[in-house]
Design a protein around this motif. Sequence first.
Motif, short mmCIF file in Angstrom:
data_model
loop_
_atom_site.label_atom_id
_atom_site.label_comp_id
_atom_site.label_asym_id
_atom_site.label_seq_id
_atom_site.Cartn_x
_atom_site.Cartn_y
_atom_site.Cartn_z
N ASP A 78 0.84 -1.21 0.00
CA ASP A 78 0.00 0.00 0.00
C ASP A 78 0.87 1.25 0.00
O ASP A 78 0.65 2.18 -0.78
CB ASP A 78 -0.89 0.03 1.26
N ALA A 79 1.87 1.26 0.89
CA ALA A 79 2.73 2.45 1.02
C ALA A 79 3.45 2.73 -0.29
O ALA A 79 3.51 3.88 -0.75
CB ALA A 79 3.74 2.24 2.15
N LEU A 80 3.98 1.68 -0.91
CA LEU A 80 4.75 1.90 -2.12
C LEU A 80 3.85 2.32 -3.28
O LEU A 80 4.25 3.12 -4.14
CB LEU A 80 5.57 0.66 -2.47
N LEU A 81 2.62 1.81 -3.30
CA LEU A 81 1.69 2.28 -4.34
C LEU A 81 1.46 3.78 -4.20
O LEU A 81 1.47 4.54 -5.18
CB LEU A 81 0.35 1.55 -4.23
N MET A 82 1.28 4.23 -2.96
CA MET A 82 1.06 5.67 -2.74
C MET A 82 2.30 6.46 -3.14
O MET A 82 2.21 7.52 -3.77
CB MET A 82 0.72 5.95 -1.28
N ARG A 83 3.47 5.92 -2.74
CA ARG A 83 4.70 6.65 -3.09
C ARG A 83 4.89 6.72 -4.61
O ARG A 83 5.37 7.71 -5.13
CB ARG A 83 5.93 6.02 -2.43
#
Length: 658
Positions: A78-83
């Motif tokens: 999730d975090a990397l998708l947002m980044r």
Amino acid sequence: MLDKIQEFASEFFVTGDPLILGAQVSIAIAMVAIVFVLTYFRKWVWLWREWLTTVDHKRIGIMYIICSILMLFRGGVDALLMRLQLAVPNAEFLHPEHYNQIFTTHGVIMILFMAMPLMFGLFNVIMPLQIGARDVAYPFLNALSFWLFFFGAMLFNVSFIIGGSPDAGWLAYPPLSGLEHSPGVGQNFYIWGIQISGIGSLATGINFIVTILKMRAPGMTLMKMPMFTWSVFSSCIIIIFAFPILTVTLALLFLDRFLGAHFFTLDGGGNPMMYINLIWMWGHPEVYIVILPAFGIFSEIVATFSKKTLFGYKSMVFAMLIISVLSFFTWVHHFFTMGSGADVNVFFAITTMAIAIPTGAKVFNWLFTMYRGRIKFTTPMLWTIAFIPCFVIGGMTGVLLSVAPADFQFHNSYFLIAHFHQVLIGGVAFGYFAGLYYWWPKMFGFKLNEHLGKWAFWLWNIGFYVCFMPQYFLGLDGMTRRVSTYDFDMGWGSLNMVSTVGGFLMGIGFIFQVWQIAYSIKHHEKDVTGDPWDGRTLEWSIPSPAPVYNFAVTPHVEHVDDWWETKQKRAAAGAAKEPRPVYEPIHMPKNSAIPFVKSALWFFVGFGFVWDWMWMAIPALIGVGICMLARSFTYDDDYYIQVDEIERTEAALRGVKA
Ligand code: HEM
Ligand SMILES: [Cu+2]
């Protein structure tokens, strides 16, 4: 007919997004693969007998840890998708609605389904061993806590393929989370997933407090307890006061959504500010629930690898207890800007700043413990040393945020995002990683490969600073949180790109950790000593992994670092043979299927309420009641391990023939 099924399916399953479709397909494949492997190797019975029905605190702890690593993966993706979405201006990788869902699930999963279970896992595996106990006070309840957590987390997680994820932020403020603005089922999944697992957490809090107060080995007075056990105790004190607030708050939100009650609506006499106060009365203590055990872990590791007693034991204990009390008096700092007025803001600004004092005392204690110690730079120690500057900077930006007038500028900006990730990653995640590396040999009987561990350490650490330092500047430049994109003219592009690169470095660090675990399982450097780090506390006095009953003979405790003192005494006495221990039969709890079955039924209760399917919820609730009755009438719930069996087990564990 076909139309109806089609209509239902398109509402029931999340469709139309290639990312989610890919996830759905891979989940289906993974499930088939798991079923195949279990059937092929005939492991179903083993799984059921040894794990799903176990009440052994060590196994429950391991199950918590496995779940939390899986959740770290999900929250990290999730975090990397947002980044990725934020890396360049005007990106169109994620739709705004999808971005909202992802920051919501990321926040909930990281805190409630990654940090909490990792914490409970370490509590479970280690704390009873540290106090010389045979298990926790209520082993059955402990199993129930785990399964409630597990099925709550499952319920929350299915929302991204079934029905749609919640998207009102990790704390779900109304009116956004109310029926009018969130008519879908996502918010229902949020309420029920967290509610079910939260009840489990509350039970754990009670269970572990009783364990610490009632089950310590003879001689271990409170002020001789290991520091990690003290941190478990303070964290559980916060749990038992904070989690009931969460339960009530979510229940009221549910009533608003389900029955059209008006607790948190502006019409009908309700007030959304009420929710915001309540949720933070739980939410702020919650972050201290997860950070205090990390402090306990660091204290153990610093002492072990500096070969010194922890500096300032008493001040450490008092600092921890003061923090647990103060943590209940700071909640308004999360909404200084929402009109409480100057006097109220001043009160909460001061209480917030005050927390820095006991925290600072702890930092000095760790530094003084290291001072003139013979420090060994093992992976657990590296994480500990890296934590100190990281947490100090994160803490100081927290003090900046607590200055109420200044917060009108920082509020909801990337400055805040950088601050809380610095304490959550640099404090909580690094702390639990340190604990995992430190106690891994105790859990599994072999060490983790240090070389790969150092790679993971450096990737995480460098990645952390590259990712989050730029965000302080982005925040000061005016970039607000929870925005899915920004215009080129804002001039935030380059710093965001740097931040994304840092995020991916941490992602590679995670891959190294998984590789490290896989590699170490394969190469299995067995630890035969039970005490690979030359430890100081009781858990190191028994073989690794510990036998079911932990201690063949209950130890008598005289000192703070009792095991260390024992080793010194033995060394001084020369190679004199230890007297043969006298064993007595050991009283143990029996496994039970009820925690698993009952929690699975709770899953269906939750799922039924999420979809407003009373035909599912009500029978499942009745099932829960039947489980409770079944438990009440179970009389055969314990057994004894006989002396000859203890003798055989001990001999085998210590590598000698009986
Ligand atoms: C592994 C590296 C991590 C990265 C790259 C990362 C990245 C992010 C990003 C991009 C956001 C959304 C910012 C926004 O648009 O407002 C966010 C929010 C958040 N993160 Fe992380 N994160 C990481 C780890 C963690 C961890 C370990 C925790 C907790 C233990 C955590 C807790 C949160 C919370 C609570 C939010 C707020 C969600 C909300 O706004 O409702 N994160 N993170
Ligand atoms: Cu707070």
